[in-house]
Design a protein around this motif. Structure first.
Motif, mmCIF file in Angstrom:
data_model
loop_
_atom_site.group_PDB
_atom_site.id
_atom_site.type_symbol
_atom_site.label_atom_id
_atom_site.label_comp_id
_atom_site.label_asym_id
_atom_site.label_seq_id
_atom_site.Cartn_x
_atom_site.Cartn_y
_atom_site.Cartn_z
ATOM 1 N N ARG A 39 0.819 -1.208 0.000
ATOM 2 C CA ARG A 39 0.000 0.000 0.000
ATOM 3 C C ARG A 39 0.857 1.263 0.000
ATOM 4 O O ARG A 39 0.444 2.311 -0.462
ATOM 5 C CB ARG A 39 -0.966 -0.013 1.196
ATOM 6 N N GLU A 40 2.086 1.175 0.482
ATOM 7 C CA GLU A 40 3.008 2.306 0.540
ATOM 8 C C GLU A 40 3.746 2.506 -0.782
ATOM 9 O O GLU A 40 4.810 3.119 -0.828
ATOM 10 C CB GLU A 40 4.049 2.104 1.654
ATOM 11 N N GLY B 33 -8.628 1.440 -0.097
ATOM 12 C CA GLY B 33 -9.829 1.630 -0.900
ATOM 13 C C GLY B 33 -9.850 2.923 -1.696
ATOM 14 O O GLY B 33 -10.781 3.161 -2.465
ATOM 15 N N SER B 34 -8.835 3.775 -1.541
ATOM 16 C CA SER B 34 -8.772 5.028 -2.298
ATOM 17 C C SER B 34 -8.407 4.735 -3.753
ATOM 18 O O SER B 34 -8.036 3.607 -4.104
ATOM 19 C CB SER B 34 -7.722 5.955 -1.682
ATOM 20 N N ALA B 35 -8.487 5.750 -4.602
ATOM 21 C CA ALA B 35 -8.184 5.561 -6.026
ATOM 22 C C ALA B 35 -6.759 5.058 -6.232
ATOM 23 O O ALA B 35 -6.532 4.161 -7.056
ATOM 24 C CB ALA B 35 -8.395 6.866 -6.776
ATOM 25 N N VAL C 71 -3.953 -2.274 -6.606
ATOM 26 C CA VAL C 71 -4.602 -3.592 -6.612
ATOM 27 C C VAL C 71 -4.923 -4.028 -8.040
ATOM 28 O O VAL C 71 -4.624 -5.161 -8.444
ATOM 29 C CB VAL C 71 -5.876 -3.568 -5.730
ATOM 30 N N ALA C 72 -5.501 -3.121 -8.827
ATOM 31 C CA ALA C 72 -5.868 -3.460 -10.203
ATOM 32 C C ALA C 72 -4.637 -3.722 -11.056
ATOM 33 O O ALA C 72 -4.613 -4.676 -11.845
ATOM 34 C CB ALA C 72 -6.709 -2.333 -10.807
ATOM 35 N N SER C 73 -3.600 -2.913 -10.901
ATOM 36 C CA SER C 73 -2.388 -3.088 -11.706
ATOM 37 C C SER C 73 -1.705 -4.405 -11.384
ATOM 38 O O SER C 73 -1.285 -5.131 -12.296
ATOM 39 C CB SER C 73 -1.418 -1.922 -11.475
#
Length: 179
Positions: free
Chosen positions: A41-42, A59-61, A67-69
């Motif tokens: 996340r960092e 959960g932010s953009a 996560v998507a990448s």
């Protein structure tokens, strides 16, 4: 998984005072992941080499972008997408964003993979080509041939990233499973 929309990424980036465009950020993130960096996340602190940067909120953009990448790169269906302006944006904007993306990718990849990544001949060639694109400058004018060339270059970048990810991450995972 689809990437979050560009305005949400831009807003979050401004909120965190990140000194990179969304395109350069996504390129850096993908370079970090393709070079073997952990999908933490960092990630902005890792990719921008600034430990003082705060991690995006869960959960932010920007967190969704991570996560998507990571999911797209790991997916064997080759559905990996570059974060770029819409196809109806002017050619100068789209090509400039692609070159920024490549600059970010090279930085993130270098940070994660190090000076001597385990690349195939094709991977080494792809990395050299990405470096050439990162050094390119967007042109103000263009015609239909330039539009077609940009589409081909975008596809090349997408495939090159998957190839480099395969060399540095998937091949290493495969070797671990064999041992």
């Amino acid at each position: 998984m689809e990437l979050p929309d560009l305005p949400a990424i831009e807003a979050q980036s401004r909120h965190l005072a990140l000194a990179a465009s969304p395109f350069e950020l996504h390129g850096g993130l993908c370079g970090w992941l393709a070079g073997g960096g952990a999908p933490v996340r960092e990630w902005p602190a890792k990719v921008l080499a600034d430990d003082a940067l705060a991690a995006p909120a869960e959960g932010s953009a920007l967190d969704e972008l991570r996560v998507a990448s990571a999911a797209q790169l790991a997916d064997r269906s080759f559905d990996f997408a570059l974060l770029l302006p819409n196809a109806d944006a002017p050619l100068v904007e789209r090509s400039g964003a692609l070159f920024e993306w490549c600059r970010g990718f090279l930085g993130g990849f270098g940070l994660a993979a190090g000076a001597k990544p385990p690349l195939s001949d094709e991977g080494s060639e792809a990395l050299v080509d990405l470096a050439k694109l990162a050094a390119a400058q967007a042109q103000d004018e263009g015609d239909e041939d330039d539009e077609a060339a940009l589409v081909e270059i975008e596809e090349f970048v997408r495939v090159a990233v998957l190839l480099l990810h395969g060399d540095c991450v998937l091949a290493a995972q495969h070797r671990q499973r064999l041992n």
